[in-house]
Design a protein around this motif. Sequence first.
Motif, mmCIF file in Angstrom:
data_model
loop_
_atom_site.group_PDB
_atom_site.id
_atom_site.type_symbol
_atom_site.label_atom_id
_atom_site.label_comp_id
_atom_site.label_asym_id
_atom_site.label_seq_id
_atom_site.Cartn_x
_atom_site.Cartn_y
_atom_site.Cartn_z
ATOM 1 N N PHE A 75 -23.592 -21.545 54.345
ATOM 2 C CA PHE A 75 -23.553 -22.381 55.542
ATOM 3 C C PHE A 75 -24.856 -23.138 55.690
ATOM 4 N N THR A 76 -24.946 -24.018 56.694
ATOM 5 C CA THR A 76 -26.191 -24.675 57.071
ATOM 6 C C THR A 76 -26.856 -23.829 58.146
ATOM 7 N N CYS A 77 -28.106 -23.415 57.905
ATOM 8 C CA CYS A 77 -28.858 -22.660 58.898
ATOM 9 C C CYS A 77 -29.126 -23.585 60.084
ATOM 10 N N GLN A 78 -28.825 -23.121 61.277
ATOM 11 C CA GLN A 78 -29.002 -23.947 62.467
ATOM 12 C C GLN A 78 -30.437 -23.961 62.968
ATOM 13 N N ARG A 79 -31.333 -23.208 62.306
ATOM 14 C CA ARG A 79 -32.753 -23.257 62.653
ATOM 15 C C ARG A 79 -33.496 -24.238 61.741
ATOM 16 N N LEU A 81 -31.993 -25.886 58.986
ATOM 17 C CA LEU A 81 -31.046 -26.830 58.381
ATOM 18 C C LEU A 81 -30.943 -26.693 56.863
ATOM 19 N N GLY A 82 -31.447 -25.583 56.337
ATOM 20 C CA GLY A 82 -31.322 -25.290 54.913
ATOM 21 C C GLY A 82 -30.092 -24.422 54.672
ATOM 22 N N PRO A 83 -29.800 -24.135 53.404
ATOM 23 C CA PRO A 83 -28.646 -23.296 53.102
ATOM 24 C C PRO A 83 -28.922 -21.824 53.435
ATOM 25 N N VAL A 84 -27.916 -21.153 53.945
ATOM 26 C CA VAL A 84 -27.992 -19.714 54.201
ATOM 27 C C VAL A 84 -26.668 -19.096 53.754
ATOM 28 N N THR A 85 -26.764 -18.051 52.952
ATOM 29 C CA THR A 85 -25.576 -17.364 52.459
ATOM 30 C C THR A 85 -25.294 -16.169 53.361
ATOM 31 N N LEU A 86 -24.095 -16.121 53.896
ATOM 32 C CA LEU A 86 -23.709 -15.047 54.803
ATOM 33 C C LEU A 86 -22.399 -14.410 54.344
ATOM 34 N N PRO A 87 -22.300 -13.096 54.484
ATOM 35 C CA PRO A 87 -21.025 -12.452 54.172
ATOM 36 C C PRO A 87 -20.023 -12.710 55.292
ATOM 37 N N VAL A 88 -18.810 -13.039 54.911
ATOM 38 C CA VAL A 88 -17.723 -13.224 55.879
ATOM 39 C C VAL A 88 -16.623 -12.254 55.479
ATOM 40 N N GLU A 89 -16.233 -11.394 56.427
ATOM 41 C CA GLU A 89 -15.210 -10.393 56.156
ATOM 42 C C GLU A 89 -14.142 -10.454 57.235
ATOM 43 N N ALA A 90 -12.907 -10.562 56.808
ATOM 44 C CA ALA A 90 -11.782 -10.623 57.743
ATOM 45 C C ALA A 90 -10.866 -9.434 57.507
ATOM 46 N N ASP A 91 -10.549 -8.726 58.583
ATOM 47 C CA ASP A 91 -9.531 -7.681 58.522
ATOM 48 C C ASP A 91 -8.199 -8.338 58.852
ATOM 49 N N ILE A 92 -7.234 -8.129 57.989
ATOM 50 C CA ILE A 92 -5.923 -8.755 58.160
ATOM 51 C C ILE A 92 -4.924 -7.691 58.592
ATOM 52 N N GLY A 93 -4.224 -7.964 59.668
ATOM 53 C CA GLY A 93 -3.169 -7.080 60.161
ATOM 54 C C GLY A 93 -2.160 -7.922 60.921
ATOM 55 N N LEU A 131 -9.929 -15.862 57.834
ATOM 56 C CA LEU A 131 -11.358 -16.086 57.549
ATOM 57 C C LEU A 131 -12.022 -16.906 58.650
ATOM 58 N N LEU A 132 -11.348 -17.951 59.102
ATOM 59 C CA LEU A 132 -11.906 -18.798 60.157
ATOM 60 C C LEU A 132 -12.185 -17.989 61.423
ATOM 61 N N LEU A 133 -11.321 -17.052 61.736
ATOM 62 C CA LEU A 133 -11.510 -16.216 62.925
ATOM 63 C C LEU A 133 -12.691 -15.265 62.777
ATOM 64 N N SER A 134 -13.117 -15.009 61.541
ATOM 65 C CA SER A 134 -14.202 -14.064 61.283
ATOM 66 C C SER A 134 -15.546 -14.720 60.996
ATOM 67 N N MET A 135 -15.571 -16.035 60.942
ATOM 68 C CA MET A 135 -16.825 -16.729 60.630
ATOM 69 C C MET A 135 -17.804 -16.649 61.791
ATOM 70 N N PRO A 136 -19.098 -16.669 61.475
ATOM 71 C CA PRO A 136 -20.084 -16.662 62.561
ATOM 72 C C PRO A 136 -20.014 -17.973 63.340
ATOM 73 N N SER A 137 -20.217 -17.889 64.659
ATOM 74 C CA SER A 137 -20.192 -19.109 65.475
ATOM 75 C C SER A 137 -21.425 -19.952 65.207
ATOM 76 N N VAL A 138 -22.546 -19.308 64.864
ATOM 77 C CA VAL A 138 -23.781 -20.001 64.530
ATOM 78 C C VAL A 138 -24.372 -19.306 63.313
ATOM 79 N N ALA A 139 -24.661 -20.071 62.277
ATOM 80 C CA ALA A 139 -25.230 -19.506 61.056
ATOM 81 C C ALA A 139 -26.743 -19.717 61.048
ATOM 82 N N PHE A 140 -27.485 -18.637 60.747
ATOM 83 C CA PHE A 140 -28.937 -18.758 60.612
ATOM 84 C C PHE A 140 -29.460 -17.611 59.770
ATOM 85 N N HIS A 141 -30.664 -17.819 59.213
ATOM 86 C CA HIS A 141 -31.307 -16.782 58.411
ATOM 87 C C HIS A 141 -31.664 -15.594 59.298
#
Length: 178
Positions: A75-79, A81-93, A131-141
């Motif tokens: 993602f783009t870090c909102q602090r 503005l560089g790249p930040v890699t974040l784990p995204v995990e969705a539980d499906i039911g 996945l969209l439901l599990s993404m962070p609302s704001v991405a940052f380091h």
Amino acid sequence: MFSAPFDKPLPRQGDPRKFAQQGVHLAGYVPVSQLPRVRDLVLEEEGQVRVDLMFGISEEGKLVVQGSAAGDLVFTCQRCLGPVTLPVEADIGLALVRTEMDAKQLPRSMDPWLLPEEGNTELFPMVEEELLLSMPSVAFHDHPCIDEDLLSSGEPVEPEPAENPFQVLKQLKGSPKK
């Protein structure tokens, strides 16, 4: 029971109802490039999302799919503005339903997956939605990624005492009437 390893792509289509009746287990990956709404939110679309889906019948007798989708997305870090890699995990039911009326009759603990009347359906949009439901609302380091001096606007300024807007009324009230 059919099972696929994560080193193979997840099938794009399938018949979830038949899968549930047969107890099918699907595991594989979905390229981020194949998830258009996720792709629009990330910086790099070269990644993959690992998906593990178990189809079956719930205790309530409903056809269901349970599992997970997980991946490291850039993602783009909102602090900074560089790249930040974040784990995204969705539980499906999800419960497999044919109509909106069927969806309304589900127990509150179950979310619906509205399917066409018969035949194959696309699996990727369901994975993408979860996945969209599990993404962070704001991405940052998780560490300070910008210079602390940039967060300050200078020396603190003492606020001036505010003028009382009712002072004029007080003066008018205290003055003698003519």
